[in-house]
Motif scaffolding. Structure first.
Motif, PDB file in Angstrom:
ATOM      1  N   VAL A  33       3.210   0.596   9.847  1.00  0.00           N
ATOM      2  CA  VAL A  33       2.484  -0.150   8.822  1.00  0.00           C
ATOM      3  C   VAL A  33       1.599  -1.219   9.462  1.00  0.00           C
ATOM      4  O   VAL A  33       0.467  -1.441   9.030  1.00  0.00           O
ATOM      5  N   ARG A  34       2.068  -1.852  10.534  1.00  0.00           N
ATOM      6  CA  ARG A  34       1.220  -2.816  11.257  1.00  0.00           C
ATOM      7  C   ARG A  34      -0.028  -2.101  11.796  1.00  0.00           C
ATOM      8  O   ARG A  34      -1.140  -2.604  11.698  1.00  0.00           O
ATOM      9  N   VAL A  67       4.257   2.612   2.346  1.00  0.00           N
ATOM     10  CA  VAL A  67       5.399   1.925   2.965  1.00  0.00           C
ATOM     11  C   VAL A  67       6.681   2.516   2.402  1.00  0.00           C
ATOM     12  O   VAL A  67       6.683   3.113   1.326  1.00  0.00           O
ATOM     13  N   ALA A 126       0.353  -2.751  -0.331  1.00  0.00           N
ATOM     14  CA  ALA A 126       1.293  -1.693   0.021  1.00  0.00           C
ATOM     15  C   ALA A 126       1.499  -0.810  -1.196  1.00  0.00           C
ATOM     16  O   ALA A 126       1.364  -1.259  -2.336  1.00  0.00           O
ATOM     17  N   ASP A 137       7.481  -4.358   5.036  1.00  0.00           N
ATOM     18  CA  ASP A 137       6.163  -3.729   4.966  1.00  0.00           C
ATOM     19  C   ASP A 137       5.378  -4.088   3.716  1.00  0.00           C
ATOM     20  O   ASP A 137       4.159  -3.904   3.674  1.00  0.00           O
ATOM     21  N   GLY A 174       2.460   4.063   6.754  1.00  0.00           N
ATOM     22  CA  GLY A 174       1.228   3.847   7.497  1.00  0.00           C
ATOM     23  C   GLY A 174       0.085   4.718   7.011  1.00  0.00           C
ATOM     24  O   GLY A 174      -1.053   4.520   7.415  1.00  0.00           O
ATOM     25  N   TYR A 179      -0.774  -9.712   5.829  1.00  0.00           N
ATOM     26  CA  TYR A 179      -1.022  -9.534   7.268  1.00  0.00           C
ATOM     27  C   TYR A 179      -2.508  -9.260   7.518  1.00  0.00           C
ATOM     28  O   TYR A 179      -3.116  -9.846   8.419  1.00  0.00           O
ATOM     29  N   VAL A 193       2.040  -6.257   4.045  1.00  0.00           N
ATOM     30  CA  VAL A 193       0.892  -5.803   4.844  1.00  0.00           C
ATOM     31  C   VAL A 193      -0.433  -6.368   4.338  1.00  0.00           C
ATOM     32  O   VAL A 193      -1.329  -6.658   5.131  1.00  0.00           O
ATOM     33  N   GLY A 209      -2.322  -1.535   8.984  1.00  0.00           N
ATOM     34  CA  GLY A 209      -2.965  -2.813   8.651  1.00  0.00           C
ATOM     35  C   GLY A 209      -4.096  -3.126   9.615  1.00  0.00           C
ATOM     36  O   GLY A 209      -5.167  -3.579   9.204  1.00  0.00           O
ATOM     37  N   LEU A 265       6.715  -6.436   9.943  1.00  0.00           N
ATOM     38  CA  LEU A 265       6.194  -5.140   9.532  1.00  0.00           C
ATOM     39  C   LEU A 265       6.700  -4.072  10.502  1.00  0.00           C
ATOM     40  O   LEU A 265       6.904  -4.338  11.686  1.00  0.00           O
TER      41      LEU A 265
END
Length: 157
Positions: free
Chosen positions: A138-139, A125, A63, A15, A72, A21, A18, A142, A134
């Motif tokens: 957390v995704r 995270v 993060a 994570d 998240g 990402y 992120v 993101g 991830l």
């Protein structure tokens, strides 16, 4: 308004990646935008400072661990609330410099060109183990940041 968006993190530490990402997703959805510069910072910060010259706004995504909140959880705050004090130590190791310290250096280097609008998006995270994916929470956070940043760019264009 010329905007720099910087995503930080280590993409092989679950994570923690992120921020990278978010930059990747913005590249896919925005394409080339003349007034937007996307920086996948990974875990570095210092070398980009001079590239911030001429930007009206800087947006940072990273993060944050040990918040006590669920993974998240999204925080948005002005950078001055988390900006670290500048270290005038000539022995500062460039690879250990974090974005909050880098902003202090940027303020000193850019002087009047340092933008007033610097915002930070932090995503809580708790998994920073050595793996490349991830977590779902957390995704999703993101993806929320990607949508917020896209909306912000539309409002300020």
């Amino acid at each position: 308004m010329k905007t720099a968006i910087m995503g930080f993190g280590n993409p092989v530490r679950s994570d923690d990646g992120v921020g990278c990402y978010v930059i990747d997703q913005l590249r896919k959805s925005l394409g080339e935008q003349p007034e937007v510069n996307l920086f996948d910072m990974g875990t570095s910060a210092f070398e980009v400072l001079f590239q911030l010259r001429g930007h009206d706004r800087i947006l940072i995504v990273d993060a944050v661990i040990n918040t006590g909140e669920a993974p998240g959880t999204l925080y948005k705050l002005p950078a001055h609330e988390v900006e670290a004090a500048i270290q005038d130590d000539p022995m500062v190791f460039l690879h250990s410099l974090k974005w909050d310290q880098a902003l202090s250096y940027a303020r000193k280097i850019l002087l009047r060109e340092y933008p007033d609008d610097v915002q930070v998006y932090l995503i809580a995270v708790d998994d920073t183990k050595l793996k490349v994916n991830l977590s779902d929470a957390v995704r999703a956070a993101g993806d929320r940041v990607v949508a917020l940043l896209r909306d912000s760019l539309l409002v300020n264009s």
